[in-house]
Write a protein that holds these residues in place. Structure first.
Motif, PDB file in Angstrom:
ATOM      1  N   GLU A  39       0.821  -1.221   0.000  1.00  0.00           N
ATOM      2  CA  GLU A  39       0.000   0.000   0.000  1.00  0.00           C
ATOM      3  C   GLU A  39       0.855   1.272   0.000  1.00  0.00           C
ATOM      4  OE1 GLU A  39      -3.268  -0.217  -0.360  1.00  0.00           O
ATOM      5  OE2 GLU A  39      -2.951  -2.387  -0.458  1.00  0.00           O
ATOM      6  N   GLN A  40       2.161   1.136   0.150  1.00  0.00           N
ATOM      7  CA  GLN A  40       3.037   2.305   0.182  1.00  0.00           C
ATOM      8  C   GLN A  40       3.871   2.375  -1.091  1.00  0.00           C
ATOM      9  OE1 GLN A  40       5.257   3.156   3.803  1.00  0.00           O
ATOM     10  NE2 GLN A  40       4.066   1.631   4.925  1.00  0.00           N
ATOM     11  N   ASP A  41       4.088   3.604  -1.575  1.00  0.00           N
ATOM     12  CA  ASP A  41       4.957   3.852  -2.722  1.00  0.00           C
ATOM     13  C   ASP A  41       5.923   4.968  -2.358  1.00  0.00           C
ATOM     14  OD1 ASP A  41       3.913   2.069  -4.847  1.00  0.00           O
ATOM     15  OD2 ASP A  41       2.091   3.275  -4.620  1.00  0.00           O
ATOM     16  N   ALA A  42       7.202   4.650  -2.330  1.00  0.00           N
ATOM     17  CA  ALA A  42       8.200   5.678  -2.057  1.00  0.00           C
ATOM     18  C   ALA A  42       8.544   6.460  -3.317  1.00  0.00           C
ATOM     19  CB  ALA A  42       9.461   5.046  -1.471  1.00  0.00           C
ATOM     20  N   VAL A  43       8.381   5.814  -4.467  1.00  0.00           N
ATOM     21  CA  VAL A  43       8.622   6.420  -5.780  1.00  0.00           C
ATOM     22  C   VAL A  43       7.424   6.077  -6.652  1.00  0.00           C
ATOM     23  CG1 VAL A  43      10.191   6.582  -7.753  1.00  0.00           C
ATOM     24  CG2 VAL A  43      11.100   6.035  -5.481  1.00  0.00           C
ATOM     25  N   ASP A  44       6.951   7.050  -7.445  1.00  0.00           N
ATOM     26  CA  ASP A  44       5.740   6.798  -8.222  1.00  0.00           C
ATOM     27  C   ASP A  44       5.724   7.684  -9.461  1.00  0.00           C
ATOM     28  OD1 ASP A  44       3.337   5.628  -8.888  1.00  0.00           O
ATOM     29  OD2 ASP A  44       2.237   6.370  -7.141  1.00  0.00           O
ATOM     30  N   ILE A  45       4.798   7.392 -10.354  1.00  0.00           N
ATOM     31  CA  ILE A  45       4.505   8.243 -11.504  1.00  0.00           C
ATOM     32  C   ILE A  45       3.067   8.705 -11.355  1.00  0.00           C
ATOM     33  CG2 ILE A  45       4.210   8.329 -14.010  1.00  0.00           C
ATOM     34  CD1 ILE A  45       6.505   6.356 -14.252  1.00  0.00           C
ATOM     35  N   VAL A  46       2.869  10.030 -11.317  1.00  0.00           N
ATOM     36  CA  VAL A  46       1.550  10.587 -11.031  1.00  0.00           C
ATOM     37  C   VAL A  46       1.225  11.685 -12.041  1.00  0.00           C
ATOM     38  CG1 VAL A  46       1.791  10.087  -8.572  1.00  0.00           C
ATOM     39  CG2 VAL A  46       2.456  12.331  -9.447  1.00  0.00           C
ATOM     40  N   ALA A  47      -0.021  12.114 -12.027  1.00  0.00           N
ATOM     41  CA  ALA A  47      -0.436  13.244 -12.849  1.00  0.00           C
ATOM     42  C   ALA A  47       0.203  14.524 -12.311  1.00  0.00           C
ATOM     43  CB  ALA A  47      -1.954  13.374 -12.843  1.00  0.00           C
ATOM     44  N   PRO A  48       0.485  15.499 -13.178  1.00  0.00           N
ATOM     45  CA  PRO A  48       1.142  16.729 -12.718  1.00  0.00           C
ATOM     46  C   PRO A  48       0.410  17.442 -11.594  1.00  0.00           C
ATOM     47  CG  PRO A  48       1.202  16.591 -15.106  1.00  0.00           C
ATOM     48  CD  PRO A  48       0.340  15.465 -14.641  1.00  0.00           C
ATOM     49  N   ASP A  49      -0.930  17.438 -11.621  1.00  0.00           N
ATOM     50  CA  ASP A  49      -1.655  18.146 -10.567  1.00  0.00           C
ATOM     51  C   ASP A  49      -1.469  17.474  -9.210  1.00  0.00           C
ATOM     52  OD1 ASP A  49      -3.155  15.958 -11.519  1.00  0.00           O
ATOM     53  OD2 ASP A  49      -5.018  16.811 -10.739  1.00  0.00           O
ATOM     54  N   VAL A  50      -1.265  16.152  -9.224  1.00  0.00           N
ATOM     55  CA  VAL A  50      -0.985  15.442  -7.971  1.00  0.00           C
ATOM     56  C   VAL A  50       0.397  15.820  -7.449  1.00  0.00           C
ATOM     57  CG1 VAL A  50      -0.669  13.177  -6.905  1.00  0.00           C
ATOM     58  CG2 VAL A  50      -2.500  13.531  -8.590  1.00  0.00           C
ATOM     59  N   ALA A  51       1.371  15.859  -8.356  1.00  0.00           N
ATOM     60  CA  ALA A  51       2.733  16.196  -7.953  1.00  0.00           C
ATOM     61  C   ALA A  51       2.825  17.613  -7.413  1.00  0.00           C
ATOM     62  CB  ALA A  51       3.675  16.022  -9.148  1.00  0.00           C
ATOM     63  N   GLU A  52       2.011  18.520  -7.965  1.00  0.00           N
ATOM     64  CA  GLU A  52       2.100  19.935  -7.605  1.00  0.00           C
ATOM     65  C   GLU A  52       1.167  20.319  -6.459  1.00  0.00           C
ATOM     66  OE1 GLU A  52       1.162  21.752 -11.279  1.00  0.00           O
ATOM     67  OE2 GLU A  52       2.962  20.987 -12.304  1.00  0.00           O
ATOM     68  N   ALA A  53       0.353  19.397  -5.986  1.00  0.00           N
ATOM     69  CA  ALA A  53      -0.596  19.718  -4.918  1.00  0.00           C
ATOM     70  C   ALA A  53       0.137  20.125  -3.653  1.00  0.00           C
ATOM     71  CB  ALA A  53      -1.505  18.526  -4.637  1.00  0.00           C
ATOM     72  N   PRO A  54      -0.354  21.167  -2.963  1.00  0.00           N
ATOM     73  CA  PRO A  54       0.272  21.584  -1.702  1.00  0.00           C
ATOM     74  C   PRO A  54       0.265  20.431  -0.683  1.00  0.00           C
ATOM     75  CG  PRO A  54      -1.297  23.239  -2.466  1.00  0.00           C
ATOM     76  CD  PRO A  54      -1.494  22.027  -3.339  1.00  0.00           C
ATOM     77  N   ASP A  55       1.367  20.304   0.013  1.00  0.00           N
ATOM     78  CA  ASP A  55       1.496  19.282   1.066  1.00  0.00           C
ATOM     79  C   ASP A  55       1.287  17.867   0.533  1.00  0.00           C
ATOM     80  OD1 ASP A  55       1.844  21.325   2.988  1.00  0.00           O
ATOM     81  OD2 ASP A  55      -0.332  21.572   3.132  1.00  0.00           O
ATOM     82  N   SER A  56       1.628  17.654  -0.741  1.00  0.00           N
ATOM     83  CA  SER A  56       1.482  16.314  -1.309  1.00  0.00           C
ATOM     84  C   SER A  56       2.505  15.346  -0.724  1.00  0.00           C
ATOM     85  CB  SER A  56       1.634  16.362  -2.834  1.00  0.00           C
ATOM     86  OG  SER A  56       2.974  16.661  -3.203  1.00  0.00           O
ATOM     87  N   GLY A  57       3.613  15.883  -0.267  1.00  0.00           N
ATOM     88  CA  GLY A  57       4.684  15.024   0.218  1.00  0.00           C
ATOM     89  C   GLY A  57       5.589  14.510  -0.881  1.00  0.00           C
ATOM     90  N   TRP A  58       5.281  14.838  -2.136  1.00  0.00           N
ATOM     91  CA  TRP A  58       6.072  14.371  -3.268  1.00  0.00           C
ATOM     92  C   TRP A  58       7.082  15.432  -3.695  1.00  0.00           C
ATOM     93  CZ3 TRP A  58       5.756   9.481  -3.771  1.00  0.00           C
ATOM     94  CH2 TRP A  58       4.542   8.783  -3.750  1.00  0.00           C
ATOM     95  N   LEU A  59       8.225  14.992  -4.179  1.00  0.00           N
ATOM     96  CA  LEU A  59       9.191  15.859  -4.835  1.00  0.00           C
ATOM     97  C   LEU A  59       9.288  15.431  -6.293  1.00  0.00           C
ATOM     98  CD1 LEU A  59      12.082  16.035  -2.210  1.00  0.00           C
ATOM     99  CD2 LEU A  59      10.345  17.766  -2.702  1.00  0.00           C
ATOM    100  N   PRO A  60       9.094  16.343  -7.249  1.00  0.00           N
ATOM    101  CA  PRO A  60       9.162  15.978  -8.666  1.00  0.00           C
ATOM    102  C   PRO A  60      10.592  15.767  -9.118  1.00  0.00           C
ATOM    103  CG  PRO A  60       8.790  18.318  -8.435  1.00  0.00           C
ATOM    104  CD  PRO A  60       8.736  17.753  -7.043  1.00  0.00           C
ATOM    105  N   VAL A  61      10.763  14.827 -10.033  1.00  0.00           N
ATOM    106  CA  VAL A  61      12.083  14.521 -10.585  1.00  0.00           C
ATOM    107  C   VAL A  61      12.137  14.858 -12.071  1.00  0.00           C
ATOM    108  CG1 VAL A  61      13.779  12.692 -11.005  1.00  0.00           C
ATOM    109  CG2 VAL A  61      12.487  12.733  -8.862  1.00  0.00           C
ATOM    110  N   LEU A  62      11.155  14.392 -12.830  1.00  0.00           N
ATOM    111  CA  LEU A  62      11.116  14.707 -14.253  1.00  0.00           C
ATOM    112  C   LEU A  62       9.684  14.596 -14.760  1.00  0.00           C
ATOM    113  CD1 LEU A  62      10.789  11.833 -16.029  1.00  0.00           C
ATOM    114  CD2 LEU A  62      13.160  11.565 -15.341  1.00  0.00           C
ATOM    115  N   GLU A  63       9.436  15.246 -15.888  1.00  0.00           N
ATOM    116  CA  GLU A  63       8.126  15.208 -16.534  1.00  0.00           C
ATOM    117  C   GLU A  63       8.237  14.447 -17.845  1.00  0.00           C
ATOM    118  OE1 GLU A  63       7.048  19.275 -16.943  1.00  0.00           O
ATOM    119  OE2 GLU A  63       6.553  19.533 -14.814  1.00  0.00           O
TER     120      GLU A  63
END
Length: 250
Positions: free
Chosen positions: A89-113
């Protein structure tokens, strides 16, 4: 290691890799005999570099790499590593939609698009946690050429293990990783102390233990990477030549 018995072959691996049982405990077994020769890693063995990575992990004191050692199994000598049951149920690394990556307090850091198979924009992300920061520092020091998203194991208690360290310790810059989210950020005192522990250990027991698995030049270059990282004190950027991420990403 006569008590090691094979349960199954892990066919997703690029080299011979088996799930095995050792004294009632599940382990991963990678025999040297099943390694494919690599023109750019001509020295030593994948198994030896995996064990060397564990030894450096222990010197850091962060348990980045699960317990790993050289042992003997049905197909001869090889790497043996304690199996880890991840939390699906946990993902330390993932591929998500840009709006998910950019959401405030998402906890994600973007690497590449990128663009997916459906011509939709996606973003490669990883979590912003102490565990992954430590793994990124470890990868920089050991010069990990293959930190795929699938090589980060998310454990139920929040710990993150890194696995598959056969492509490490090259004397040339080979760092290829999905963990680029902290470029330019200062290393914390804890992270700097970890690098210092490795540097100190290289002058003693760690340096002697690594002689069994690495060339003298690889050991010297490992020390030089520690010194360079300590001197700049930040997460370094890609050097600008060669790929910065492994392929495939997972």
């Amino acid at each position: 290691m006569t008590d090691l018995t094979i349960r199954a072959r892990i066919r997703e691996a690029s080299n011979a890799t088996f799930l095995a049982d050792l004294d009632g405990e599940a382990v991963v077994y990678k025999p040297v005999e099943g390694e494919r020769p690599l023109w750019d890693f001509p020295d030593g063995t994948l198994a030896g570099r995996e064990v060397a990575a564990f030894l450096v992990s222990e010197a850091f004191g962060w348990s980045v790499v699960p317990p790993t050692w050289l042992g003997d199994g049905p197909f001869g000598p090889g790497m043996v590593q304690r199996w880890q049951d991840i939390d699906p149920e946990q993902d330390a690394v993932d591929i998500v939609a840009p709006d998910v990556a950019e959401a405030p307090d998402s906890g994600w850091l973007p690497v590449l698009e990128a663009i997916d198979e459906h011509e939709q924009p996606v973003t490669l992300v990883h979590e912003d946690t102490e565990q992954l920061r430590r793994m990124a520092v470890f990868d920089t020091v050991v010069n990990n050429a293959d930190r795929k998203g699938g090589h980060v194991l998310a454990m139920p208690d929040g710990h993150r293990y890194g696995v598959d360290h056969g492509l490490t310790f090259h004397v040339e810059h080979k760092l290829r990783t999905v963990l680029w989210g902290w470029i330019g950020e200062p290393l914390t005192p804890d992270e700097l102390e970890g690098v210092d522990r490795v540097s100190e250990a290289l002058r003693g027991d760690l340096g002697r233990a690594l002689e069994e698995h690495l060339t003298p030049q690889e050991i010297d270059t490992l020390g030089a990477r520690c010194a360079a990282l300590r001197a700049v004190g930040i997460f370094p950027p890609p050097p600008g030549h060669g790929p910065a991420v492994p392929w495939p990403l997972f």
